[in-house]
Design a protein around this motif. Structure first.
Motif, PDB file in Angstrom:
ATOM      1  N   HIS A   2      35.992   1.290  29.735  1.00 20.58           N
ATOM      2  CA  HIS A   2      37.274   1.175  29.041  1.00 20.58           C
ATOM      3  C   HIS A   2      38.424   1.709  29.889  1.00 20.58           C
ATOM      4  CE1 HIS A   2      36.182   5.355  27.940  1.00 20.58           C
ATOM      5  NE2 HIS A   2      37.492   5.548  27.925  1.00 20.58           N
ATOM      6  N   ASN A   3      38.076   2.455  30.975  1.00 13.87           N
ATOM      7  CA  ASN A   3      39.101   2.924  31.902  1.00 13.87           C
ATOM      8  C   ASN A   3      39.233   2.020  33.124  1.00 13.87           C
ATOM      9  OD1 ASN A   3      39.828   5.126  30.429  1.00 13.87           O
ATOM     10  ND2 ASN A   3      38.448   6.537  31.463  1.00 13.87           N
ATOM     11  N   GLN A   4      38.400   1.006  33.202  1.00 17.61           N
ATOM     12  CA  GLN A   4      38.379   0.167  34.392  1.00 17.61           C
ATOM     13  C   GLN A   4      39.665  -0.655  34.516  1.00 17.61           C
ATOM     14  OE1 GLN A   4      36.194   0.356  36.776  1.00 17.61           O
ATOM     15  NE2 GLN A   4      37.463  -1.054  37.917  1.00 17.61           N
ATOM     16  N   VAL A   5      40.124  -0.818  35.751  1.00 18.49           N
ATOM     17  CA  VAL A   5      41.307  -1.621  36.026  1.00 18.49           C
ATOM     18  C   VAL A   5      40.828  -3.027  36.349  1.00 18.49           C
ATOM     19  CG1 VAL A   5      43.420  -1.806  37.400  1.00 18.49           C
ATOM     20  CG2 VAL A   5      42.372   0.440  37.009  1.00 18.49           C
ATOM     21  N   TRP A   6      40.742  -3.867  35.323  1.00 18.46           N
ATOM     22  CA  TRP A   6      40.099  -5.166  35.478  1.00 18.46           C
ATOM     23  C   TRP A   6      40.873  -6.116  36.383  1.00 18.46           C
ATOM     24  CZ3 TRP A   6      35.301  -4.947  34.326  1.00 18.46           C
ATOM     25  CH2 TRP A   6      34.860  -4.098  33.305  1.00 18.46           C
ATOM     26  N   ASP A   7      42.186  -5.938  36.476  1.00 21.39           N
ATOM     27  CA  ASP A   7      42.966  -6.832  37.331  1.00 21.39           C
ATOM     28  C   ASP A   7      43.065  -6.321  38.764  1.00 21.39           C
ATOM     29  OD1 ASP A   7      44.502  -4.667  36.729  1.00 21.39           O
ATOM     30  OD2 ASP A   7      46.376  -5.794  36.494  1.00 21.39           O
ATOM     31  N   ARG A   8      42.305  -5.254  39.068  1.00 20.60           N
ATOM     32  CA  ARG A   8      42.299  -4.699  40.417  1.00 20.60           C
ATOM     33  C   ARG A   8      40.862  -4.607  40.910  1.00 20.60           C
ATOM     34  NH1 ARG A   8      46.429  -0.807  41.382  1.00 20.60           N
ATOM     35  NH2 ARG A   8      45.321  -0.367  43.317  1.00 20.60           N
ATOM     36  N   PRO A   9      40.301  -5.676  41.487  1.00 24.50           N
ATOM     37  CA  PRO A   9      38.908  -5.626  41.942  1.00 24.50           C
ATOM     38  C   PRO A   9      38.673  -4.630  43.071  1.00 24.50           C
ATOM     39  CG  PRO A   9      39.994  -7.633  42.698  1.00 24.50           C
ATOM     40  CD  PRO A   9      40.938  -6.967  41.739  1.00 24.50           C
ATOM     41  N   ASP A  10      39.752  -4.135  43.679  1.00 21.80           N
ATOM     42  CA  ASP A  10      39.615  -3.151  44.755  1.00 21.80           C
ATOM     43  C   ASP A  10      39.649  -1.721  44.233  1.00 21.80           C
ATOM     44  OD1 ASP A  10      42.251  -3.365  43.951  1.00 21.80           O
ATOM     45  OD2 ASP A  10      43.056  -2.833  45.921  1.00 21.80           O
ATOM     46  N   THR A  11      39.640  -1.559  42.903  1.00 23.05           N
ATOM     47  CA  THR A  11      39.766  -0.227  42.304  1.00 23.05           C
ATOM     48  C   THR A  11      38.681  -0.002  41.255  1.00 23.05           C
ATOM     49  OG1 THR A  11      42.164  -0.298  42.598  1.00 23.05           O
ATOM     50  CG2 THR A  11      41.311   1.327  41.048  1.00 23.05           C
ATOM     51  N   SER A  12      38.071   1.197  41.272  1.00 26.30           N
ATOM     52  CA  SER A  12      37.095   1.572  40.248  1.00 26.30           C
ATOM     53  C   SER A  12      37.476   2.920  39.657  1.00 26.30           C
ATOM     54  CB  SER A  12      35.686   1.663  40.838  1.00 26.30           C
ATOM     55  OG  SER A  12      35.095   0.398  40.930  1.00 26.30           O
ATOM     56  N   ALA A  13      37.362   3.023  38.344  1.00 30.94           N
ATOM     57  CA  ALA A  13      37.590   4.295  37.660  1.00 30.94           C
ATOM     58  C   ALA A  13      36.262   5.044  37.604  1.00 30.94           C
ATOM     59  CB  ALA A  13      38.132   4.038  36.255  1.00 30.94           C
ATOM     60  N   ILE A  14      36.136   6.105  38.407  1.00 29.39           N
ATOM     61  CA  ILE A  14      34.900   6.880  38.484  1.00 29.39           C
ATOM     62  C   ILE A  14      35.123   8.234  37.830  1.00 29.39           C
ATOM     63  CG2 ILE A  14      33.146   7.852  39.998  1.00 29.39           C
ATOM     64  CD1 ILE A  14      33.239   4.839  40.127  1.00 29.39           C
ATOM     65  N   THR A  15      34.305   8.558  36.841  1.00 27.47           N
ATOM     66  CA  THR A  15      34.399   9.860  36.180  1.00 27.47           C
ATOM     67  C   THR A  15      33.452  10.835  36.867  1.00 27.47           C
ATOM     68  OG1 THR A  15      34.987   8.822  34.082  1.00 27.47           O
ATOM     69  CG2 THR A  15      34.149  11.085  34.001  1.00 27.47           C
ATOM     70  N   LEU A  16      33.996  11.964  37.321  1.00 29.18           N
ATOM     71  CA  LEU A  16      33.221  12.962  38.062  1.00 29.18           C
ATOM     72  C   LEU A  16      33.019  14.213  37.224  1.00 29.18           C
ATOM     73  CD1 LEU A  16      35.017  12.829  41.550  1.00 29.18           C
ATOM     74  CD2 LEU A  16      33.106  11.434  40.743  1.00 29.18           C
ATOM     75  N   ASP A  17      31.818  14.763  37.281  1.00 27.46           N
ATOM     76  CA  ASP A  17      31.550  16.088  36.740  1.00 27.46           C
ATOM     77  C   ASP A  17      31.676  17.068  37.903  1.00 27.46           C
ATOM     78  OD1 ASP A  17      31.050  15.038  34.245  1.00 27.46           O
ATOM     79  OD2 ASP A  17      28.883  14.941  34.537  1.00 27.46           O
ATOM     80  N   LEU A  18      32.744  17.843  37.920  1.00 31.23           N
ATOM     81  CA  LEU A  18      33.015  18.757  39.026  1.00 31.23           C
ATOM     82  C   LEU A  18      32.689  20.190  38.648  1.00 31.23           C
ATOM     83  CD1 LEU A  18      35.876  16.646  38.952  1.00 31.23           C
ATOM     84  CD2 LEU A  18      35.574  17.395  41.303  1.00 31.23           C
ATOM     85  N   SER A  19      32.341  20.991  39.653  1.00 27.86           N
ATOM     86  CA  SER A  19      32.015  22.402  39.426  1.00 27.86           C
ATOM     87  C   SER A  19      32.638  23.260  40.509  1.00 27.86           C
ATOM     88  CB  SER A  19      30.495  22.623  39.439  1.00 27.86           C
ATOM     89  OG  SER A  19      29.859  21.889  38.429  1.00 27.86           O
ATOM     90  N   ILE A  20      33.102  24.420  40.100  1.00 27.90           N
ATOM     91  CA  ILE A  20      33.529  25.444  41.042  1.00 27.90           C
ATOM     92  C   ILE A  20      32.655  26.663  40.821  1.00 27.90           C
ATOM     93  CG2 ILE A  20      35.351  27.071  41.651  1.00 27.90           C
ATOM     94  CD1 ILE A  20      37.377  24.879  41.111  1.00 27.90           C
ATOM     95  N   HIS A  21      31.960  27.086  41.872  1.00 29.93           N
ATOM     96  CA  HIS A  21      31.127  28.285  41.817  1.00 29.93           C
ATOM     97  C   HIS A  21      31.966  29.475  42.283  1.00 29.93           C
ATOM     98  CE1 HIS A  21      27.394  25.907  41.370  1.00 29.93           C
ATOM     99  NE2 HIS A  21      28.044  25.047  42.131  1.00 29.93           N
ATOM    100  N   CYS A  22      32.132  30.459  41.407  1.00 30.07           N
ATOM    101  CA  CYS A  22      32.840  31.697  41.749  1.00 30.07           C
ATOM    102  C   CYS A  22      31.785  32.746  42.085  1.00 30.07           C
ATOM    103  CB  CYS A  22      33.672  32.180  40.573  1.00 30.07           C
ATOM    104  SG  CYS A  22      34.877  30.978  39.976  1.00 30.07           S
ATOM    105  N   ILE A  23      31.885  33.364  43.251  1.00 31.09           N
ATOM    106  CA  ILE A  23      30.835  34.272  43.728  1.00 31.09           C
ATOM    107  C   ILE A  23      31.448  35.591  44.162  1.00 31.09           C
ATOM    108  CG2 ILE A  23      28.968  34.559  45.407  1.00 31.09           C
ATOM    109  CD1 ILE A  23      29.086  31.390  45.613  1.00 31.09           C
ATOM    110  N   LEU A  24      30.868  36.696  43.669  1.00 28.61           N
ATOM    111  CA  LEU A  24      31.287  38.037  44.066  1.00 28.61           C
ATOM    112  C   LEU A  24      30.070  38.857  44.480  1.00 28.61           C
ATOM    113  CD1 LEU A  24      33.894  39.102  41.334  1.00 28.61           C
ATOM    114  CD2 LEU A  24      34.361  38.284  43.656  1.00 28.61           C
ATOM    115  N   SER A  25      30.263  39.713  45.464  1.00 27.84           N
ATOM    116  CA  SER A  25      29.220  40.633  45.884  1.00 27.84           C
ATOM    117  C   SER A  25      28.960  41.667  44.798  1.00 27.84           C
ATOM    118  CB  SER A  25      29.648  41.336  47.174  1.00 27.84           C
ATOM    119  OG  SER A  25      28.818  42.451  47.437  1.00 27.84           O
ATOM    120  N   ASN A  26      27.720  42.122  44.709  1.00 27.98           N
ATOM    121  CA  ASN A  26      27.378  43.187  43.762  1.00 27.98           C
ATOM    122  C   ASN A  26      28.071  44.503  44.113  1.00 27.98           C
ATOM    123  OD1 ASN A  26      25.794  41.694  42.053  1.00 27.98           O
ATOM    124  ND2 ASN A  26      23.855  42.296  42.989  1.00 27.98           N
TER     125      ASN A  26
END
Length: 201
Positions: free
Chosen positions: A62-86
């Motif tokens: 439903h997010n796809q740009v149908w009139d733009r065959p050179d474009t794809s709507a890709i949904t990403l699951d992103l993560s940021i790992h926060c790390i601290l020393s003990n």
């Protein structure tokens, strides 16, 4: 109708990492590591650290740009790992890692809404979560939190018959934990057809 811009996987990583680096650039204590999460490379991580990773990729039609065959709507699951020393001082590492994670949560929320400076090449964030994580369960001496969010990006593709080039060719070798790392490289076995590496007696 507003014209939709496009971006690339490289640009998404660069924009997010640049935003994170800039956020703490004027502080007395700065981030010591800001990088892409790479469990294979296994480079040293100095604290405080932030590592960016991408999990699931999906395509919402439903997010796809149908009139733009050179474009794809890709949904990403992103993560940021926060790390601290003990050895982190202040309120103690358990409190400090939560404060660190809460600040990154806020950073993702604000800049995600602003689409990381990618304008219409990025969609809205649909969810943000934070939870304790095991960045590397094999090693101790740190605490980590993971901030995850879901966001759609519009990626561009070539209109011609060309394809994205593959990386360089390398021979793959494997070993079994705990016999890993530089000290064991001479004992690694070449990986053939993803067969399981035999145990050495």
């Amino acid at each position: 109708m507003q014209s939709i811009k496009t971006t690339s996987i490289d640009d998404i990583h660069d924009k997010i990492i640049h935003t994170i680096e800039k956020h703490w650039s004027g502080q007395k204590n700065r981030l010591q590591t800001v990088d892409v999460y790479d469990p294979v490379k296994g480079c040293a991580v100095d604290s405080p650290a932030i590592l960016l990773s991408v999990g699931n990729m999906s395509r919402l039609y439903h997010n796809q740009v149908w009139d733009r065959p050179d474009t794809s709507a890709i949904t990403l699951d992103l993560s940021i790992h926060c790390i601290l020393s003990n050895r982190t001082k202040g309120s103690g590492v358990q409190i400090e890692i939560r404060k660190f994670a809460a600040e990154v949560f806020r950073l993702v929320e604000i800049n995600g809404i602003d689409r990381w400076g990618l304008c219409s090449a990025a969609g809205d964030i649909t969810s943000i979560d934070a939870q304790p994580s095991e960045f590397n369960p094999v090693k101790e001496g740190f605490e980590s939190y993971e901030i995850t969010w879901t966001q759609t990006f519009y990626l561009s593709y070539s209109n011609d018959d060309s394809v994205t080039p593959l990386p360089d060719t390398f021979t793959l070798f494997s070993s079994k934990h705990p016999e890993v790392g530089e000290d064991y490289e001479s004992e690694y076995q070449q990986l053939n057809n993803f067969d399981e590496v035999e145990n050495k007696e």
